[in-house]
Design an enzyme around this catalytic site. Structure first.
Site, PDB file in Angstrom:
ATOM      1  N   LYS A 100      99.173   6.266  24.717  1.00 51.19           N
ATOM      2  CA  LYS A 100     100.361   5.951  23.916  1.00 51.19           C
ATOM      3  C   LYS A 100     101.518   6.895  24.224  1.00 51.19           C
ATOM      4  O   LYS A 100     101.339   7.967  24.791  1.00 51.19           O
ATOM      5  CB  LYS A 100      99.994   5.894  22.433  1.00 51.19           C
ATOM      6  CG  LYS A 100      99.199   4.603  22.166  1.00 51.19           C
ATOM      7  CD  LYS A 100      98.898   4.302  20.738  1.00 51.19           C
ATOM      8  CE  LYS A 100      98.141   2.949  20.691  1.00 51.19           C
ATOM      9  NZ  LYS A 100      97.596   2.641  19.368  1.00 51.19           N
ATOM     10  N   ARG A 153      89.187   3.755  20.681  1.00 51.41           N
ATOM     11  CA  ARG A 153      89.605   2.597  21.502  1.00 51.41           C
ATOM     12  C   ARG A 153      90.314   3.146  22.731  1.00 51.41           C
ATOM     13  O   ARG A 153      91.343   3.803  22.602  1.00 51.41           O
ATOM     14  CB  ARG A 153      90.526   1.736  20.634  1.00 51.41           C
ATOM     15  CG  ARG A 153      91.001   0.454  21.276  1.00 51.41           C
ATOM     16  CD  ARG A 153      91.902  -0.302  20.302  1.00 51.41           C
ATOM     17  NE  ARG A 153      92.367  -1.532  20.895  1.00 51.41           N
ATOM     18  CZ  ARG A 153      93.434  -1.601  21.686  1.00 51.41           C
ATOM     19  NH1 ARG A 153      94.130  -0.536  21.970  1.00 51.41           N
ATOM     20  NH2 ARG A 153      93.795  -2.762  22.195  1.00 51.41           N
TER      21      ARG A 153
END
Ligand code: HH2
Length: 336
Positions: free
Chosen positions: A278, A313
């Site tokens: 991210k 994840r």
């Protein structure tokens, strides 16, 4: 309202009276007591209300046949042309299935199949298109006897089609809030569901996210969504919660959530954490290109697991698995 955050420890020297966090690999003998209008305090086990202590300590139910007393890796399979870090890489069904099998061989416990990017600024994908992207891949994985599949969608019809094709878990980044039909589909299916926090929609969420107190606001939101899911007939035992790193959050918001991630164990549900590649990993770690963010992603996955997060994840399964193997080998419970 008073919030109790177990201070998670993994040290081999565990004092008498320490409690196991969520039946997992962390223990705690102190909590951080948080309030909106007062400075944090540290307290002992005896100061925790009985119902909170029960939620903090209760072993979590198995997830699609997977015990959650050890950390689990969810491999990301984006069957999209435009996901932020791997868009277009696995867009044909053949490429998607091959990548899923490679992730499983590398140590993925769950395969998270998504047909709609939720990156900041992403546009919505029509239902029929999302089903056409995900359904055949899930069916092929089921036929091949692959690891349990979760369907990453906000839409009831997509979830329904995925469950019919063999998916076992629903992963909804809108926490059942986007599609009014989603709660009923999940309730009727008996499948576990992940409720994730997001502020705003992907189209606008990074414009100017604001919170009074990001940690407590996200906690209250998830508590409310869990209660609504229960009211819709979804057992708490099959609800996962996720603070939604990067979904309507600045780097400072993400870090505040990660520093005190263990607060979410007080909801009594397994924690799923998605930090992989991210943007804030790039801004803090000096990696403008998403594909260069594996080392920072692995570091944060381990930090989340050190706070007791049961599922992480990830895009980079092999690298995360190796790091986790080494990290877990230091756990005094693990025999080598
Ligand atoms: N993050 C993304 C997508 N789905 N689901 C959960 N539960 N938690 C997350 O943090 C999460 C998620 C975004 O990552 P990615 O799938 O790689 O990108 P894109 O949305 O562009 O497909």
């Amino acid at each position: 309202m008073t919030y109790y955050r177990a201070i998670p420890m993994t040290d081999a020297a565990r004092p008498d009276g320490a409690q196991r966090l969520a039946g997992g690999w962390c223990w705690f003998d102190r909590v951080e007591v948080l309030r909106r209008d007062a400075a944090p305090e540290i307290a002992g086990i005896a100061d925790i209300p009985a119902e909170v202590l029960a939620r903090l300590t209760a072993p979590r139910a198995d997830l699609a046949g997977l015990a959650l007393d050890t950390p689990r890796l969810m491999g990301i399979l984006n069957v999209t042309p435009d996901s932020f870090s791997d868009g277009g890489d696995h867009f044909t069904p053949e490429a998607a299935v091959a990548h899923a099998r490679a992730m499983q061989a590398a140590g993925a416990d769950i395969l998270d199949v998504g047909g709609e990017s939720t990156r900041p600024g992403a546009a919505e994908v029509p239902v029929a298109e999302e089903i056409a992207r995900t359904g055949p891949v899930i069916a092929a994985l089921r036929a091949a006897g692959a690891a349990p599949v979760s369907i990453d969608t906000r839409k009831a019809e997509v979830a329904q089609a995925a469950l019919a094709a063999g998916a076992r878990i629903v992963n909804d980044v809108s926490a059942l809030g986007f599609d009014p039909g989603m709660a009923a589909v999940v309730a009727a299916s008996g499948a576990p569901v992940c409720l994730m926090h997001a502020q705003g929609t992907p189209a606008t969420m990074q414009a100017d996210p604001r919170y009074d107190d990001v940690l407590l606001d996200v906690y209250d939101y998830l508590a409310g969504r869990v209660a609504e899911a229960e009211a819709a007939g979804i057992d708490r035992a099959r609800i996962l919660i996720d603070p939604g790193i990067g979904f309507g959050k600045t780097a400072a918001h993400n870090l505040a959530l990660l520093r005190r991630l263990s607060l979410f164990h007080a909801l009594g549900c397994p924690i799923l954490l998605g930090v992989s590649r991210k943007r804030f990993i790039g801004s803090i770690g000096g990696a403008p290109a998403a594909k260069d963010r594996m080392p920072g992603s692995v570091a944060l996955a381990l930090a989340g697991i050190a706070q007791g997060a049961q599922i992480v994840r990830v895009h980079d399964v092999a690298e995360t698995r190796q790091a986790l193997q080494l990290w877990m080998s230091l756990d005094s419970r693990v025999e080598i």
